[in-house]
Motif scaffolding. Structure first.
Motif, PDB file in Angstrom:
ATOM      1  N   THR A  43      55.256  34.079  54.678  1.00 49.08           N
ATOM      2  CA  THR A  43      53.923  34.887  54.197  1.00 49.08           C
ATOM      3  C   THR A  43      54.111  35.044  52.586  1.00 49.08           C
TER       4      THR A  43
ATOM      5  N   GLN B 117      54.197  31.299  50.861  1.00 50.47           N
ATOM      6  CA  GLN B 117      52.777  30.819  50.777  1.00 50.47           C
ATOM      7  C   GLN B 117      51.929  31.785  49.742  1.00 50.47           C
TER       8      GLN B 117
ATOM      9  N   THR C  60      54.289  20.284  47.127  1.00 50.34           N
ATOM     10  CA  THR C  60      54.252  19.848  48.491  1.00 50.34           C
ATOM     11  C   THR C  60      54.683  18.626  48.631  1.00 50.34           C
TER      12      THR C  60
ATOM     13  N   ALA D 172      51.930  24.171  53.891  1.00 47.76           N
ATOM     14  CA  ALA D 172      51.363  24.330  52.714  1.00 47.76           C
ATOM     15  C   ALA D 172      49.877  25.076  52.886  1.00 47.76           C
ATOM     16  N   PRO D 173      49.694  26.123  51.790  1.00 41.87           N
ATOM     17  CA  PRO D 173      48.840  27.048  52.075  1.00 41.87           C
ATOM     18  C   PRO D 173      47.674  26.879  51.400  1.00 41.87           C
TER      19      PRO D 173
ATOM     20  N   ILE E 299      55.521  23.119  52.107  1.00 47.85           N
ATOM     21  CA  ILE E 299      55.971  23.336  50.659  1.00 47.85           C
ATOM     22  C   ILE E 299      57.475  22.820  50.603  1.00 47.85           C
TER      23      ILE E 299
ATOM     24  N   GLU F  67      61.029  26.586  46.337  1.00 44.51           N
ATOM     25  CA  GLU F  67      60.825  27.827  46.758  1.00 44.51           C
ATOM     26  C   GLU F  67      61.761  28.863  45.983  1.00 44.51           C
TER      27      GLU F  67
END
Length: 514
Positions: free
Chosen positions: A101, A104, A231, A240-241, A253, A258
């Motif tokens: 979470t 994202q 992405t 991917a959000p 992602i 990250e």
């Protein structure tokens, strides 16, 4: 009091840590954090494991185990190995819903701020399976240094190699498959937009960057910077959000993007372990917090953390930028690269089962790959540790023990001056700005040798015991178990006020079993 956020980026969760990992970022970060705390600074040390690189998939396939099982097992192994050699992070990143979470949400903020752009990029593609190949899925030749390797971060030159730029690409999943280039739309961070700010930032770090990172930054900023994918059109990773971007539906992602979200999460976990309750994973990274971020990583990770990570922080605004990047080169085993697949490996946990961890820490520091490739040899370790650490320390401990139990002894002004110089020399190697494990190990060896040569008399016994105490406190970030047994606390003393010392019996170091 200034807070220091020390971060050793996590390894890929596809196996245990070998000595090459430990001799680089992990031991360095632990030693730096320990000394900073002993000197009275507020330090949070975060590390962990990175769970989303597709190297996990390729390793799991080779081992015949499910990828999820491999990354869970690897995290447990890494945490156990760090403990086995006395590396004690405050926070350890694991793969869970909170982490997913957080990642994202981080990229959601970047997209909502208009910093991510939709671009069409070429990727190696296998028509037979309908799969795009990225990073561990594709192997070829680096177009910068012509080394053989996978796409992504080149281990040889440190440049990031887009999958579509890899020369003579071939599938690692099915080497016989025919590979073609095919365009796919992905979201990217256009790094060229941050050229001016990045150039100014790296100019400010020029005096402290180690050579390979400095060279890489110079090379990158001398040419157009790439559109860096956020992405990827593959299945392994964090979904991917971006529901408002139908072109990237079903993508994930990019794991290497990250880095900042992972780092912020590690800092938050470290603070929580200390009883704090940050208002979010990024709370400690806001500029107004006044924290100083110090990274420890291998030189091949410089592009992801030094360029992409900093550009993301600049894009969002309001965050502190890393103050120092402490990089390292490769550590070899018997003059050959560590290789788990070939069985050419020594794990930290395996060595710690045979050798006291203080001795391991000392030797890894003495041979650390701070500026160039260095080498581990078990025979050399046994010889060096015995001659330069165990034997001289045991003689020093025996000399100090002769005066134990006789009451306080006076300490002279000359001894206070010598102790102050000792602290100064150790501090020079431990400070993040000029951090060097090899320098710290050299100082330890030189100061221990001085104490070993000291012909102690009743007249200067107080001075000797005082300087042994100061030496131990300065050596404590490396010799963690010896210091814990010998000292009532680990604080680096203000030696200018010391007028007497109470001698005590000191523990001896065990020889390596032959």
């Amino acid at each position: 009091m200034e807070r220091m956020l020390v971060i050793a980026p996590g390894p890929t969760a596809n196996g245990d840590l070998h000595l090459g990992h430990l001799a680089g970022p992990f031991l360095s970060a632990d030693v730096c954090a320990r000394f900073a705390r002993a000197a009275g600074r507020d330090v949070l040390f975060g590390t962990g494991v990175h769970f989303t690189q597709n190297y996990i998939v390729t390793t799991a396939r080779r081992l015949g185990v499910p990828p999820d099982e491999l990354r869970t097992r690897s995290a447990e192994q890494v945490e156990g190995t760090l403990a086995a050699v006395g590396i004690e992070p405050d926070g350890f990143v694991r793969f869970d819903e909170r982490y997913v979470t957080g990642v994202q949400q981080f990229f959601g903020r970047l997209h909502d701020a208009g910093k991510l752009k939709l671009r069409s990029l070429p990727f190696p593609y296998v028509a037979r399976t309908g799969e795009y190949l990225t990073d561990a899925y594709v192997r070829g030749t680096c177009p910068v240094c012509l080394s053989e390797g996978c796409a992504g971060l080149c281990e040889s030159c440190g440049h990031w190699i887009a999958s579509g730029d890899l020369l003579e690409p071939r599938s690692t999943l099915n080497p016989d498959d025919e590979v073609e280039l095919r365009e796919a739309q992905v979201l990217v961070l256009p790094l060229e937009e941050y050229r001016e700010a990045l150039t100014e930032y790296f100019a400010g770090l020029a005096g402290t960057m180690r050579p390979r990172l400095a060279r890489m930054a110079e090379e990158l900023l001398s040419r157009p910077l790439p559109d860096y994918p956020v992405t990827l059109p593959i299945a392994w990773g964090i979904p991917a959000p971006f529901p408002k971007v139908p072109e990237v539906e079903g993508q994930v992602i990019y794991a290497d993007s990250e880095v900042i979200a992972w780092s912020m999460h590690s800092s938050a976990l470290a603070a929580e372990q200390r009883g704090e309750k940050p208002a979010g994973d990024d709370a400690l990274w806001f500029a107004e917090s006044g924290a100083r971020v110090v990274y420890f990583f291998g030189s091949d990770a410089g592009f992801a953390f030094g360029l992409v990570g900093v550009a993301m922080l600049m894009a969002l605004g309001g965050y502190t930028l890393p103050a120092h990047f402490v990089t390292n080169e490769f550590y070899e085993l018997d003059n050959d690269k560590f290789s788990t697949s070939r069985g050419h490996v020594v794990t930290g946990r395996g060595l710690a089962a045979e050798v006291p961890r203080d001795l391991i820490r000392f030797y890894l520091a003495a041979t650390a790959p701070d500026f160039q490739r260095t080498n581990f040899s078990r025979a050399a370790m046994d010889k060096v540790v015995s001659a330069r650490l165990v034997a001289p320390w045991n003689r020093v401990a025996d000399k100090a023990g002769r005066f134990a139990g006789g009451g306080p002894l006076p300490v002279s002004a000359r001894s206070r001056e010598a102790a102050a110089r000792t602290v100064e020399r150790f501090s020079a190697g431990y400070d993040a700005r000029r951090f060097s494990l090899t320098d710290a190990a050299f100082t330890l060896t030189e100061q221990l040798g001085r104490l070993d040569r000291w012909e102690v008399t009743a007249a200067d016994a107080g001075d000797f015991c005082h300087e042994v105490d100061v030496f131990l406190r300065c050596a404590a970030p490396l010799l963690v178990d010896l210091a814990a047994k010998a000292l009532p606390d680990l604080a680096v003393p203000a030696v200018s006020s010391v007028t007497e010392v109470a001698p005590r019996v000191l523990p001896r170091l065990a020889e390596i079993a032959q």
